[in-house]
Scaffold this active site. Sequence first.
Site, PDB file in Angstrom:
ATOM      1  N   CYS A 116      -8.399 -11.270 -17.507  1.00 23.54           N
ATOM      2  CA  CYS A 116      -8.573 -12.592 -16.997  1.00 23.54           C
ATOM      3  C   CYS A 116     -10.192 -12.978 -17.209  1.00 23.54           C
ATOM      4  CB  CYS A 116      -8.513 -12.612 -15.455  1.00 23.54           C
ATOM      5  SG  CYS A 116      -6.816 -12.388 -15.088  1.00 23.54           S
ATOM      6  N   HIS A 256     -12.083 -18.684 -12.513  1.00 25.73           N
ATOM      7  CA  HIS A 256     -10.875 -18.304 -12.854  1.00 25.73           C
ATOM      8  C   HIS A 256      -9.730 -18.522 -11.962  1.00 25.73           C
ATOM      9  CE1 HIS A 256      -7.670 -15.692 -14.265  1.00 25.73           C
ATOM     10  NE2 HIS A 256      -7.613 -14.967 -13.629  1.00 25.73           N
ATOM     11  N   ASN A 286      -1.629 -18.706 -12.714  1.00 26.87           N
ATOM     12  CA  ASN A 286      -2.578 -17.680 -13.422  1.00 26.87           C
ATOM     13  C   ASN A 286      -2.523 -17.548 -14.898  1.00 26.87           C
ATOM     14  OD1 ASN A 286      -4.432 -15.733 -14.356  1.00 26.87           O
ATOM     15  ND2 ASN A 286      -4.214 -14.275 -12.688  1.00 26.87           N
TER      16      ASN A 286
HETATM   17  O1  UT7 Z   1      -5.933 -12.418 -12.121  1.00 30.82           O
HETATM   18  C1  UT7 Z   1      -6.129 -10.979 -12.130  1.00 30.82           C
HETATM   19  C2  UT7 Z   1      -6.647 -10.798 -10.847  1.00 30.82           C
HETATM   20  N1  UT7 Z   1      -5.508 -10.639  -9.921  1.00 30.82           N
HETATM   21  C3  UT7 Z   1      -5.981 -11.285  -8.819  1.00 30.82           C
HETATM   22  O2  UT7 Z   1      -7.051 -11.631  -8.518  1.00 30.82           O
HETATM   23  C4  UT7 Z   1      -4.832 -11.316  -7.781  1.00 30.82           C
HETATM   24  C5  UT7 Z   1      -5.547 -10.631  -6.505  1.00 30.82           C
HETATM   25  N2  UT7 Z   1      -4.377 -10.448  -5.287  1.00 30.82           N
HETATM   26  C6  UT7 Z   1      -3.849 -11.765  -4.837  1.00 30.82           C
HETATM   27  O3  UT7 Z   1      -3.989 -13.000  -5.173  1.00 30.82           O
HETATM   28  C7  UT7 Z   1      -2.886 -11.542  -3.751  1.00 30.82           C
HETATM   29  O4  UT7 Z   1      -3.018 -10.298  -3.203  1.00 30.82           O
HETATM   30  C8  UT7 Z   1      -1.347 -11.935  -3.862  1.00 30.82           C
HETATM   31  C9  UT7 Z   1      -1.078 -13.218  -4.181  1.00 30.82           C
HETATM   32  C10 UT7 Z   1      -0.991 -11.099  -5.035  1.00 30.82           C
HETATM   33  C11 UT7 Z   1      -0.514 -11.483  -2.584  1.00 30.82           C
HETATM   34  O5  UT7 Z   1      -0.903 -12.072  -1.475  1.00 30.82           O
HETATM   35  P1  UT7 Z   1      -1.311 -11.013  -0.192  1.00 30.82           P
HETATM   36  O6  UT7 Z   1      -1.720 -12.273   0.720  1.00 30.82           O
HETATM   37  O7  UT7 Z   1      -2.252 -10.050  -0.589  1.00 30.82           O
HETATM   38  O8  UT7 Z   1      -0.054 -10.645   0.168  1.00 30.82           O
HETATM   39  P2  UT7 Z   1       0.401  -9.134   0.454  1.00 30.82           P
HETATM   40  O9  UT7 Z   1       0.539  -8.163  -0.735  1.00 30.82           O
HETATM   41  O10 UT7 Z   1      -0.493  -8.411   1.400  1.00 30.82           O
HETATM   42  O11 UT7 Z   1       1.897  -9.152   1.067  1.00 30.82           O
HETATM   43  C12 UT7 Z   1       1.916  -9.745   2.517  1.00 30.82           C
HETATM   44  C13 UT7 Z   1       3.442  -9.972   2.819  1.00 30.82           C
HETATM   45  C14 UT7 Z   1       4.249  -8.709   2.623  1.00 30.82           C
HETATM   46  O12 UT7 Z   1       5.162  -8.533   3.632  1.00 30.82           O
HETATM   47  P3  UT7 Z   1       5.017  -7.628   4.809  1.00 30.82           P
HETATM   48  O13 UT7 Z   1       4.691  -6.039   4.271  1.00 30.82           O
HETATM   49  O14 UT7 Z   1       3.739  -8.039   5.603  1.00 30.82           O
HETATM   50  O15 UT7 Z   1       6.256  -7.654   5.716  1.00 30.82           O
HETATM   51  C15 UT7 Z   1       4.716  -8.756   1.156  1.00 30.82           C
HETATM   52  O16 UT7 Z   1       6.025  -8.151   1.164  1.00 30.82           O
HETATM   53  O17 UT7 Z   1       3.990 -10.889   2.027  1.00 30.82           O
HETATM   54  C16 UT7 Z   1       5.143 -10.357   1.442  1.00 30.82           C
HETATM   55  N3  UT7 Z   1       5.278 -11.031  -0.095  1.00 30.82           N
HETATM   56  C17 UT7 Z   1       6.125 -12.076  -0.063  1.00 30.82           C
HETATM   57  N4  UT7 Z   1       6.631 -12.855   0.731  1.00 30.82           N
HETATM   58  C18 UT7 Z   1       7.505 -13.983   0.078  1.00 30.82           C
HETATM   59  C19 UT7 Z   1       4.862 -10.605  -1.357  1.00 30.82           C
HETATM   60  N5  UT7 Z   1       5.157 -11.208  -2.106  1.00 30.82           N
HETATM   61  C20 UT7 Z   1       5.827 -12.378  -1.502  1.00 30.82           C
HETATM   62  C21 UT7 Z   1       6.582 -13.484  -2.109  1.00 30.82           C
HETATM   63  N6  UT7 Z   1       7.461 -14.448  -1.090  1.00 30.82           N
HETATM   64  N7  UT7 Z   1       6.317 -13.783  -3.466  1.00 30.82           N
END
Ligand code: UT7
Length: 333
Positions: A116, A256, A286
């Site tokens: 990125c 970004h 992204n």
């Molecule tokens: O560009 C390159 C660099 N990359 C980044 O900068 C990405 C950085 N990370 C992020 O943007 C975020 O971590 C994500 C968008 C990838 C994920 O968001 P988050 O708020 O960190 O969610 P999480 O992974 O902590 O998941 C929270 C909950 C989980 O459920 P439980 O365990 O709390 O029951 C996940 O299973 O959300 C669930 N979950 C979803 N629910 C609905 C994960 N993906 C989804 C989804 N839809 N698509």
Amino acid sequence: MEKITAAITSVGGYVPEYKLTNQILETMIDTNDEWIRTRTGIEERRILKGEGLGTSDLSVEAIKVILNKKGLAPEEIECVICATVTPDMVFPSTGNVICDKLGAKNAFSFDISAACSGFLYALTLGASLIESGRYKNVIVVGADKMSSIVDYSDRTTCIIFGDGAGAVLLERSQDQNGVLDSILKADGSGRDFLHMKAGGSVKPASIETVMAKEHFVYQEGQSVFKFAVKGMADVSYELMQRNNLTADDISWLVPHQANLRIIDATASRMGLPKEKVMINIQKYGNTTAATIPLCLWEWENQLNKGDKIILAAFGGGFTWGASLVQWAYDSKS
Ligand code: UT7
């Protein structure tokens, strides 16, 4: 002798027509529009459809916008640097393929792999080629066909990424506008959190790697999120300090587009109001190396000569960085 400065003198962009909306994703995986919008800010992303089309095709379309605007013939291009993590092939470089498809017969070309942050790495390098006095023009393109490495059954990654390309033309500045400063960083230990497991020399492609879905993006989202919030905000702030800039001096932040919450954190650390932040993540998701030039392309008409702009990124590697650009032309004219 006066120092040569490399100015961005034109911008081009391209996104494919097909829109993969949150509503369509709801029919493919266990997710919902509300979750995606509140956690990432994304509403839809563009996907390149069509057999045999790759990152070079996205790039060529973006570069053609520049050539048309500037009346520049492909043969006049001296160098093309392509930032991408989704090259057409492992080798030759996508830059080579772009030049062939464009008819840029006199250019040398190569790829930069910095995920990125790739566009910022390529921009800084391209600017150095101009500053050296050896080259009159360089095209820097950030492009990714992320749909080629995304597992559309993995809800944690497939909601994030989209396809697109953005390009800039670098030329000698007549009046010291252009790429004024950059801070670029890398920490390879971050590879544990964001990588592709197979297809490289450590683990070449095999039937087993394909069956294990190891040719897709692997991301530990929360860990990357924590590093990204700190990394992008810190480096942007450091760049401001190093150049004695306050929030009032800065016309735009071009972040970004990985996650709206990361963008908000960076803007707030810099003391910038939302009106000064370019955000189009809702439309394109992204697009990895393409996000920053796609923003410049979309906002070009609002940019004025002399505007101080900070470009900032964080991504796989880890790689991160920020560049200070003083805009070189009144884009409305
Ligand atoms: O560009 C390159 C660099 N990359 C980044 O900068 C990405 C950085 N990370 C992020 O943007 C975020 O971590 C994500 C968008 C990838 C994920 O968001 P988050 O708020 O960190 O969610 P999480 O992974 O902590 O998941 C929270 C909950 C989980 O459920 P439980 O365990 O709390 O029951 C996940 O299973 O959300 C669930 N979950 C979803 N629910 C609905 C994960 N993906 C989804 C989804 N839809 N698509």
